[in-house]
Design a protein around this motif. Structure first.
Motif, short mmCIF file in Angstrom:
data_model
loop_
_atom_site.label_atom_id
_atom_site.label_comp_id
_atom_site.label_asym_id
_atom_site.label_seq_id
_atom_site.Cartn_x
_atom_site.Cartn_y
_atom_site.Cartn_z
N VAL A 45 -2.50 31.55 29.58
CA VAL A 45 -1.70 31.40 30.69
C VAL A 45 -1.87 32.86 31.27
CG1 VAL A 45 0.56 30.96 31.96
CG2 VAL A 45 -0.13 29.55 30.17
N LYS A 46 -1.76 33.91 30.64
CA LYS A 46 -1.90 35.30 31.36
C LYS A 46 -3.15 35.73 31.55
CE LYS A 46 2.61 36.06 29.05
NZ LYS A 46 3.50 36.82 27.99
N LYS A 47 -4.28 34.99 31.16
CA LYS A 47 -5.69 35.25 31.55
C LYS A 47 -5.94 34.74 32.80
CE LYS A 47 -7.03 36.22 26.61
NZ LYS A 47 -7.91 35.79 25.64
N VAL A 48 -5.87 35.54 33.84
CA VAL A 48 -6.43 34.77 35.11
C VAL A 48 -7.61 34.06 35.27
CG1 VAL A 48 -4.75 36.40 36.15
CG2 VAL A 48 -7.04 37.06 36.01
N VAL A 49 -8.70 34.26 34.47
CA VAL A 49 -9.91 33.92 34.30
C VAL A 49 -10.00 32.56 33.52
CG1 VAL A 49 -11.07 36.09 35.26
CG2 VAL A 49 -10.97 35.42 32.72
N PHE A 50 -8.98 32.26 32.87
CA PHE A 50 -9.17 31.15 31.98
C PHE A 50 -8.79 29.80 32.40
CE2 PHE A 50 -7.77 28.13 28.39
CZ PHE A 50 -8.88 28.32 27.46
N PRO A 51 -9.72 28.81 32.49
CA PRO A 51 -9.46 27.49 33.14
C PRO A 51 -8.46 26.63 32.41
CG PRO A 51 -11.44 27.46 32.20
CD PRO A 51 -11.08 29.15 31.78
N LEU A 52 -7.24 26.80 32.31
CA LEU A 52 -6.27 26.03 31.66
C LEU A 52 -6.52 24.68 31.69
CD1 LEU A 52 -2.76 27.66 32.67
CD2 LEU A 52 -3.87 27.92 30.45
N GLU A 53 -7.19 23.84 32.70
CA GLU A 53 -7.35 22.59 32.67
C GLU A 53 -8.22 21.99 31.63
OE1 GLU A 53 -9.94 24.63 35.52
OE2 GLU A 53 -7.88 24.96 35.16
N THR A 54 -8.86 22.92 31.07
CA THR A 54 -9.70 22.58 29.91
C THR A 54 -9.17 22.27 28.64
OG1 THR A 54 -10.18 24.78 29.21
CG2 THR A 54 -11.86 23.94 30.89
N LEU A 55 -7.98 22.79 28.49
CA LEU A 55 -7.07 22.64 27.19
C LEU A 55 -6.76 20.97 26.92
CD1 LEU A 55 -4.48 25.46 27.37
CD2 LEU A 55 -6.57 25.50 25.76
#
Length: 274
Positions: A111-121
């Protein structure tokens, strides 16, 4: 930075899978391997678990209770095959639904990584659950071959049934994952709900056992149509109800889109709560 998706596009829930398929596969693989890491026989447990459960169901329902499926000619172990076909679908749904409320909480670092696409989880835990469904289905077909001497030709349609189920599955994950950030009691409630859904779907009994007027209410359970369609192609060697399956898919697509839109809107507050 929140990934930019055109929510006006009805296929937007599937865009994360298209854009980040390699990441989805990597996380799903890590999830599967991590579950058995440190055990003596490792990934072999994914085959042994459904095999043990099938043996227990066979002994309890066929040997002790002498259960028979109403309206069908059943051999001594046929009830276990019929039952397991429905339980596999319930296990598939329950695995995703029970994990979803803590999905974001357990991945706070993402969540705290602005470049990570959370929707892939969401797609990743769905991929992990699909692996276990595949293994359980192989065990089911192998047992069916042993008991009946053959498997239905309609098993080739089972992937179509699963595809019809995926929009409901991923929509459920996104909805529960986002709500779970704000409602910490949701995880406890979902355990009760998924258990209720098991008994309110035609897993242990045929849908025809339900009185006419009540039978329509059973179809509000998202498991009902998929359990029936799975048995049609895996057990009864007949075509699923295509009209019902197409309608189910259409409703599932709408649900997936609404859940994805909610997830994209609510994720802006994840960091503040976590």
């Amino acid at each position: 930075m929140i990934s930019n998706y055109r929510l006006s596009n009805p296929l937007s829930p599937f865009m994360p899978l298209k854009r980040h398929h390699a990441l989805v596969v990597q996380i799903a693989k890590r999830d599967v391997m991590g579950r058995y890491r440190g055990s003596f026989i490792g990934l072999l447990w994914s085959f042994l678990n459904p095999l043990f459960m099938l043996a227990i169901y066979t002994f309890v329902f066929s040997v002790i209770f002498h259960s028979r499926w109403v309206g069908q000619t059943s051999g001594h172990f046929d009830f276990a095959v019929i039952l397991f076909a429905g339980l596999n679908i319930n296990a598939f749904y329950s695995e995703c639904a029970n994990r979803a409320p803590t999905l974001i909480i357990e991945n706070t670092n993402f969540v705290k990584k602005v470049v990570f696409p959370l929707e892939t989880l969401g797609w990743s835990i769905l991929g992990s659950a699909l692996f276990h469904l595949l293994v359980s289905t192989i065990v089911l077909l192998a047992f069916s071959l042993f008991v009946r001497g053959s498997v239905p030709l309609t098993i080739v349609l089972f992937p179509v049934v699963v595809l019809a189920f995926l929009p409901v599955m991923v929509g459920t994950i996104w909805l529960l994952a986002s709500l779970g950030v704000f409602l910490r009691d949701l995880k406890q409630a979902i355990g009760v709900i998924t258990t209720a859904m098991l008994f309110l779907a035609p897993v242990f009994y045929p849908i025809t056992n339900i009185p006419g007027q009540l039978r329509y209410w059973m179809y509000l359970n998202p498991l009902t149509e998929i359990v029936i369609a799975s048995r049609d192609v895996l057990v009864w060697d007949r075509m699923p109800n295509w009209t019902a399956l197409i309608l189910y898919t259409a409703v599932g697509m709408c649900f997936a889109w609404a859940s994805f839109a909610w997830f994209q809107r609510s994720r802006r507050g994840f960091a503040d709560v976590l």
